[in-house]
Design a protein around this motif. Structure first.
Motif, PDB file in Angstrom:
ATOM      1  N   ALA A 180     -67.043 -54.248  52.693  1.00 21.69           N
ATOM      2  CA  ALA A 180     -65.576 -54.256  53.492  1.00 21.69           C
ATOM      3  C   ALA A 180     -65.927 -54.253  54.800  1.00 21.69           C
ATOM      4  CB  ALA A 180     -65.150 -52.832  53.032  1.00 21.69           C
ATOM      5  N   ALA A 181     -66.155 -55.497  55.316  1.00 18.38           N
ATOM      6  CA  ALA A 181     -66.531 -55.543  56.779  1.00 18.38           C
ATOM      7  C   ALA A 181     -65.155 -55.753  57.492  1.00 18.38           C
ATOM      8  CB  ALA A 181     -67.729 -56.567  57.018  1.00 18.38           C
ATOM      9  N   ASP A 182     -63.958 -55.761  57.025  1.00 18.63           N
ATOM     10  CA  ASP A 182     -62.859 -55.872  57.844  1.00 18.63           C
ATOM     11  C   ASP A 182     -62.622 -54.508  58.333  1.00 18.63           C
ATOM     12  OD1 ASP A 182     -60.541 -56.317  59.204  1.00 18.63           O
ATOM     13  OD2 ASP A 182     -59.418 -56.915  57.398  1.00 18.63           O
ATOM     14  N   ASN A 240     -58.950 -52.942  59.820  1.00 22.99           N
ATOM     15  CA  ASN A 240     -57.769 -53.022  58.723  1.00 22.99           C
ATOM     16  C   ASN A 240     -58.288 -51.777  57.577  1.00 22.99           C
ATOM     17  OD1 ASN A 240     -55.638 -53.226  57.182  1.00 22.99           O
ATOM     18  ND2 ASN A 240     -55.640 -55.342  57.129  1.00 22.99           N
ATOM     19  N   THR A 241     -57.669 -50.646  57.742  1.00 24.40           N
ATOM     20  CA  THR A 241     -57.851 -49.776  56.932  1.00 24.40           C
ATOM     21  C   THR A 241     -57.129 -49.915  55.278  1.00 24.40           C
ATOM     22  OG1 THR A 241     -55.871 -48.355  57.485  1.00 24.40           O
ATOM     23  CG2 THR A 241     -58.282 -47.666  58.266  1.00 24.40           C
ATOM     24  N   GLU A 242     -56.074 -50.598  55.295  1.00 24.71           N
ATOM     25  CA  GLU A 242     -55.637 -51.260  53.987  1.00 24.71           C
ATOM     26  C   GLU A 242     -56.338 -52.140  53.391  1.00 24.71           C
ATOM     27  OE1 GLU A 242     -51.712 -52.784  54.831  1.00 24.71           O
ATOM     28  OE2 GLU A 242     -50.860 -50.855  55.549  1.00 24.71           O
ATOM     29  N   SER A 243     -57.148 -53.026  54.117  1.00 24.86           N
ATOM     30  CA  SER A 243     -58.117 -53.965  53.455  1.00 24.86           C
ATOM     31  C   SER A 243     -59.020 -53.401  53.121  1.00 24.86           C
ATOM     32  CB  SER A 243     -58.242 -55.035  54.741  1.00 24.86           C
ATOM     33  OG  SER A 243     -59.377 -55.951  54.038  1.00 24.86           O
ATOM     34  N   ILE A 244     -59.672 -52.300  53.549  1.00 26.06           N
ATOM     35  CA  ILE A 244     -60.693 -51.617  53.078  1.00 26.06           C
ATOM     36  C   ILE A 244     -60.757 -50.891  51.966  1.00 26.06           C
ATOM     37  CG2 ILE A 244     -62.601 -49.818  53.333  1.00 26.06           C
ATOM     38  CD1 ILE A 244     -62.234 -50.201  56.424  1.00 26.06           C
ATOM     39  N   GLY A 252     -63.503 -48.959  62.579  1.00 25.25           N
ATOM     40  CA  GLY A 252     -64.062 -49.424  64.111  1.00 25.25           C
ATOM     41  C   GLY A 252     -65.519 -49.583  63.934  1.00 25.25           C
ATOM     42  N   THR A 253     -66.137 -49.082  62.932  1.00 25.06           N
ATOM     43  CA  THR A 253     -67.707 -49.578  62.551  1.00 25.06           C
ATOM     44  C   THR A 253     -67.908 -50.960  62.850  1.00 25.06           C
ATOM     45  OG1 THR A 253     -67.537 -47.538  60.889  1.00 25.06           O
ATOM     46  CG2 THR A 253     -69.480 -49.174  60.816  1.00 25.06           C
TER      47      THR A 253
END
Length: 232
Positions: free
Chosen positions: A74-76, A79-83, A103-104
């Protein structure tokens, strides 16, 4: 010169050849993965709403059917929704996933995932990336941090093929594109998008998404496409 009674067939054959020439031959994805010594890495790119994260799950499901181990990244991190969505798919498929806080640095997540796959003999790494092309530095950093075998562009089928072309050009200029997935073909015919993007990028269409569920992924066939256009 063409005899009058044969002109329609002659035109049909000429049109078929012209359309067919626009599509590069699509490699067999599963064979590509199996042929690689060490892990095979796919970096997924695509605009917001294209179905990118769902497409990653679909490809993971395909690999599982072929008994090929894989891990999701999960490198997006914008976007927390994408994670959360990718994590949900990982649980559903019972697959390992790497992620970080919002933000990582996404390049760190992608690089660590490849290392984990190598250490644990996992065959395929599937990496999600930021959807917004304004995150150009993110895409470039990930691209430089990993050894991607395929940079897969995910585009939504659209009646506005020019929009697909502009999106394809944008992502290709940022990170380079090796293959394409056209999604949501159950809602919108993919013919215009597939033709336009193939002609623009000179890269193969690997799959089409035919629905929202994990099994709804179909390998792209040029012959089937030509038949759909009544040129088969």
């Amino acid at each position: 010169e063409v005899k009058k009674e044969k002109k329609e067939k002659r035109i049909e054959f000429a049109l078929r050849d012209a359309v067919s020439s626009l599509f590069p031959e699509t490699p067999d994805f599963i064979k590509q993965v199996k042929a690689k010594k060490g892990q095979f890495t796919v970096m997924f790119m695509g605009p917001q709403g294209s179905g990118k994260t769902t497409s990653i799950a679909k490809v993971a499901g395909l690999l599982q059917k072929e008994e090929i181990s894989c891990i999701l990244a999960a490198a997006d991190t914008t976007n927390t929704e994408s994670i959360d969505q990718l994590e949900g798919f990982a649980k559903r498929l019972d697959l390992p996933i790497t992620k970080g806080e919002q933000g990582t640095d996404p390049a760190i997540i992608a690089g660590e995932t490849e290392k984990y796959a190598k250490d644990n003999k996992i065959s395929c790494v599937l990496i999600d990336t930021a959807a917004d092309t304004s995150e150009s530095s993110s895409l470039k950093k990930i691209s430089q941090a990993i050894s991607a075998d395929i940079k897969m562009l995910v585009l939504q089928s659209s009646p506005n093929s020019q929009e697909c072309v502009e999106q394809a050009k944008s992502f290709n200029s940022l990170a380079g594109v090796d293959g394409v997935i056209i999604t949501k073909t159950d809602k919108q015919d993919e013919s215009g998008a597939a033709l336009s993007v193939s002609y623009t990028l000179k890269k193969p269409v690997y799959f089409t998404g035919t629905g929202e569920d994990i099994p709804d992924l179909k390998a792209f066939s040029k012959e089937a496409f030509l038949k759909k256009l009544r040129l088969g």
